[in-house]
Design a protein around this motif. Structure first.
Motif, PDB file in Angstrom:
ATOM      1  N   LEU A 148       2.436  -0.549   4.810  1.00 12.18           N
ATOM      2  CA  LEU A 148       2.472   0.814   4.271  1.00 12.18           C
ATOM      3  C   LEU A 148       3.861   1.244   3.821  1.00 12.18           C
ATOM      4  O   LEU A 148       4.843   1.070   4.543  1.00 12.18           O
ATOM      5  CB  LEU A 148       1.969   1.793   5.340  1.00 12.18           C
ATOM      6  CG  LEU A 148       1.581   3.175   4.824  1.00 12.18           C
ATOM      7  CD1 LEU A 148       0.217   3.116   4.140  1.00 12.18           C
ATOM      8  CD2 LEU A 148       1.550   4.192   5.954  1.00 12.18           C
ATOM      9  N   ILE A 149       3.919   1.854   2.646  1.00 11.82           N
ATOM     10  CA  ILE A 149       5.132   2.527   2.178  1.00 11.82           C
ATOM     11  C   ILE A 149       4.755   3.982   1.928  1.00 11.82           C
ATOM     12  O   ILE A 149       3.761   4.255   1.246  1.00 11.82           O
ATOM     13  CB  ILE A 149       5.654   1.905   0.868  1.00 11.82           C
ATOM     14  CG1 ILE A 149       6.071   0.445   1.091  1.00 11.82           C
ATOM     15  CG2 ILE A 149       6.817   2.716   0.321  1.00 11.82           C
ATOM     16  CD1 ILE A 149       6.561  -0.250  -0.175  1.00 11.82           C
ATOM     17  N   VAL A 166      -4.291   5.127   6.801  1.00  9.28           N
ATOM     18  CA  VAL A 166      -2.832   5.210   6.874  1.00  9.28           C
ATOM     19  C   VAL A 166      -2.344   4.408   8.089  1.00  9.28           C
ATOM     20  O   VAL A 166      -1.479   3.538   7.969  1.00  9.28           O
ATOM     21  CB  VAL A 166      -2.369   6.684   6.956  1.00  9.28           C
ATOM     22  CG1 VAL A 166      -0.870   6.774   7.172  1.00  9.28           C
ATOM     23  CG2 VAL A 166      -2.787   7.441   5.704  1.00  9.28           C
ATOM     24  N   GLU A 167      -2.948   4.674   9.249  1.00  9.57           N
ATOM     25  CA  GLU A 167      -2.545   3.932  10.459  1.00  9.57           C
ATOM     26  C   GLU A 167      -2.939   2.462  10.362  1.00  9.57           C
ATOM     27  O   GLU A 167      -2.231   1.581  10.849  1.00  9.57           O
ATOM     28  CB  GLU A 167      -3.128   4.571  11.720  1.00  9.57           C
ATOM     29  CG  GLU A 167      -2.478   5.925  12.073  1.00  9.57           C
ATOM     30  CD  GLU A 167      -0.950   5.918  11.952  1.00  9.57           C
ATOM     31  OE1 GLU A 167      -0.302   4.970  12.448  1.00  9.57           O
ATOM     32  OE2 GLU A 167      -0.404   6.853  11.325  1.00  9.57           O
ATOM     33  N   HIS A 168      -4.079   2.208   9.733  1.00  8.12           N
ATOM     34  CA  HIS A 168      -4.541   0.829   9.563  1.00  8.12           C
ATOM     35  C   HIS A 168      -3.481  -0.005   8.820  1.00  8.12           C
ATOM     36  O   HIS A 168      -3.063  -1.070   9.292  1.00  8.12           O
ATOM     37  CB  HIS A 168      -5.864   0.837   8.796  1.00  8.12           C
ATOM     38  CG  HIS A 168      -6.354  -0.509   8.376  1.00  8.12           C
ATOM     39  ND1 HIS A 168      -6.951  -1.392   9.259  1.00  8.12           N
ATOM     40  CD2 HIS A 168      -6.330  -1.139   7.171  1.00  8.12           C
ATOM     41  CE1 HIS A 168      -7.268  -2.498   8.604  1.00  8.12           C
ATOM     42  NE2 HIS A 168      -6.910  -2.369   7.344  1.00  8.12           N
ATOM     43  N   TYR A 169      -3.025   0.512   7.679  1.00 11.15           N
ATOM     44  CA  TYR A 169      -2.059  -0.256   6.888  1.00 11.15           C
ATOM     45  C   TYR A 169      -0.656  -0.203   7.493  1.00 11.15           C
ATOM     46  O   TYR A 169       0.117  -1.141   7.332  1.00 11.15           O
ATOM     47  CB  TYR A 169      -2.066   0.203   5.429  1.00 11.15           C
ATOM     48  CG  TYR A 169      -3.278  -0.311   4.672  1.00 11.15           C
ATOM     49  CD1 TYR A 169      -3.465  -1.674   4.474  1.00 11.15           C
ATOM     50  CD2 TYR A 169      -4.241   0.562   4.178  1.00 11.15           C
ATOM     51  CE1 TYR A 169      -4.578  -2.155   3.796  1.00 11.15           C
ATOM     52  CE2 TYR A 169      -5.362   0.083   3.493  1.00 11.15           C
ATOM     53  CZ  TYR A 169      -5.517  -1.275   3.306  1.00 11.15           C
ATOM     54  OH  TYR A 169      -6.613  -1.761   2.644  1.00 11.15           O
ATOM     55  N   ARG A 170      -0.371   0.895   8.236  1.00 14.53           N
ATOM     56  CA  ARG A 170       0.930   0.943   8.920  1.00 14.53           C
ATOM     57  C   ARG A 170       0.971  -0.168   9.971  1.00 14.53           C
ATOM     58  O   ARG A 170       1.954  -0.886  10.105  1.00 14.53           O
ATOM     59  CB  ARG A 170       1.143   2.310   9.576  1.00 14.53           C
ATOM     60  CG  ARG A 170       2.629   2.642   9.784  1.00 14.53           C
ATOM     61  CD  ARG A 170       2.823   3.815  10.732  1.00 14.53           C
ATOM     62  NE  ARG A 170       2.178   5.046  10.316  1.00 14.53           N
ATOM     63  CZ  ARG A 170       2.711   5.934   9.470  1.00 14.53           C
ATOM     64  NH1 ARG A 170       3.881   5.711   8.933  1.00 14.53           N
ATOM     65  NH2 ARG A 170       2.039   7.033   9.172  1.00 14.53           N
ATOM     66  N   GLY A 171      -0.158  -0.323  10.679  1.00 11.49           N
ATOM     67  CA  GLY A 171      -0.261  -1.356  11.719  1.00 11.49           C
ATOM     68  C   GLY A 171      -0.103  -2.751  11.149  1.00 11.49           C
ATOM     69  O   GLY A 171       0.368  -3.667  11.834  1.00 11.49           O
ATOM     70  N   VAL A 207       0.886  -1.169   0.000  1.00 11.31           N
ATOM     71  CA  VAL A 207       0.000   0.000   0.000  1.00 11.31           C
ATOM     72  C   VAL A 207       0.922   1.217   0.000  1.00 11.31           C
ATOM     73  O   VAL A 207       1.733   1.378   0.913  1.00 11.31           O
ATOM     74  CB  VAL A 207      -0.911   0.018   1.255  1.00 11.31           C
ATOM     75  CG1 VAL A 207      -1.760   1.279   1.276  1.00 11.31           C
ATOM     76  CG2 VAL A 207      -1.797  -1.232   1.286  1.00 11.31           C
ATOM     77  N   ILE A 208       0.824   2.018  -1.043  1.00  9.42           N
ATOM     78  CA  ILE A 208       1.694   3.192  -1.152  1.00  9.42           C
ATOM     79  C   ILE A 208       0.898   4.421  -0.752  1.00  9.42           C
ATOM     80  O   ILE A 208      -0.144   4.713  -1.368  1.00  9.42           O
ATOM     81  CB  ILE A 208       2.182   3.409  -2.605  1.00  9.42           C
ATOM     82  CG1 ILE A 208       2.625   2.110  -3.237  1.00  9.42           C
ATOM     83  CG2 ILE A 208       3.242   4.516  -2.653  1.00  9.42           C
ATOM     84  CD1 ILE A 208       4.008   1.683  -2.968  1.00  9.42           C
TER      85      ILE A 208
END
Ligand code: ADP
Ligand code: ADP
Length: 217
Positions: free
Chosen positions: A193-194, A184-189, A110-111
């Motif tokens: 995330l990139i 953003v936080e969802h995919y960072r978790g 996910v960018i």
């Protein structure tokens, strides 16, 4: 490769997606573009979506999920895809996750394209698009050719999207903050995330993007 492009309206997702998808030989799937095409063709989905799009609101999740599901079932999607503008809220993220599992696929990255809001308003208010092929221009940063014709084939009409009017822009940025920002936080978790700096020039963003994906220039 299966990718999701995440980021605020106007950050340059569509611009970058068009060239990256061509380089990777995978379809660029933009839910916004599919909805605009449905509207041009006056299909029932397009007509249903119109009032939400004009107002800068999100089209109901079930409508957009069906479009994504249908698009994934087309033959070219077997090679992978670059999803631009979907998911746009947490419910859509879990629907996508379920769909990917059901199809026994994996999401590679996910960018997230990051950019300050003042720049987004400048980009959106100067955006111009070809009604026929969707090619995107900017009156200042990526001017349409003097001939008035885009590089696509067929009839070309360069126009300004009605949701790129100032009032709708502000509404879309607000909807983005509330609905899409939490992804953003969802995919960072999930460690997927990139982050790419979307605030630089088009060619510089393209270069960063290829760099983080490990693609040779
Ligand atoms: P999104 O798909 O994220 O809404 P677009 O790719 O349509 O964004 O870009 C929004 C507008 O900004 C377009 O007019 C495009 O030509 C322009 N644009 C895109 N990337 C950049 C950039 N890095 N610098 C300046 N303008 C850009
Ligand atoms: P932008 O260039 O501002 O990111 P898009 O072309 O992605 O805009 O989307 C235009 C409009 O289409 C959105 O404002 C929304 O009404 C609708 N839309 C696109 N994708 C979605 C989605 N995943 N969920 C709900 N509505 C969507």
């Amino acid at each position: 490769m299966r990718l999701v492009f995440l980021g605020p309206p106007g950050v340059g997702k569509g611009t970058q997606a068009a060239s990256l998808a061509a380089d990777l030989a995978i379809p660029h799937i933009s839910t916004g573009a599919i909805l605009r095409q449905a509207l041009e063709r006056q299909t029932s989905t397009g007509l249903e979506a119109k009032k939400f799009m004009d107002a800068g609101d999100l089209v109901p999740d079930a409508v957009v999920l069906q479009l994504v599901r249908d698009r994934f079932s087309e033959p070219d999607a077997a090679a992978g895809w670059l999803l631009d503008g979907y998911p746009r809220n947490l419910d859509q993220a879990s629907a996508l996750d379920q769909l990917i599992q059901e199809l026994q696929l994996t999401l590679d990255h996910v960018i997230f394209f990051d950019c300050a809001e003042t720049e987004l308003v400048r980009r959106l208010s100067g955006r111009r698009v070809c009604r026929n092929c969707g090619e995107t221009f900017h009156i200042e940063f990526a001017p349409p050719p003097e001939s008035g014709h885009c590089s696509g084939s067929g009839d070309c009409e360069i126009y300004q999207r009605s949701d790129d009017a100032e009032e709708a822009i502000l509404k879309r940025l607000e909807v983005y903050q509330r609905e899409t920002g939490p992804l953003v936080e969802h995919y960072r978790g999930l460690d997927q995330l990139i982050v790419v700096d979307g605030a630089t020039a088009i060619e510089d963003v393209a270069q960063s993007l290829r760099g983080v994906l490990g693609l040779t220039p």
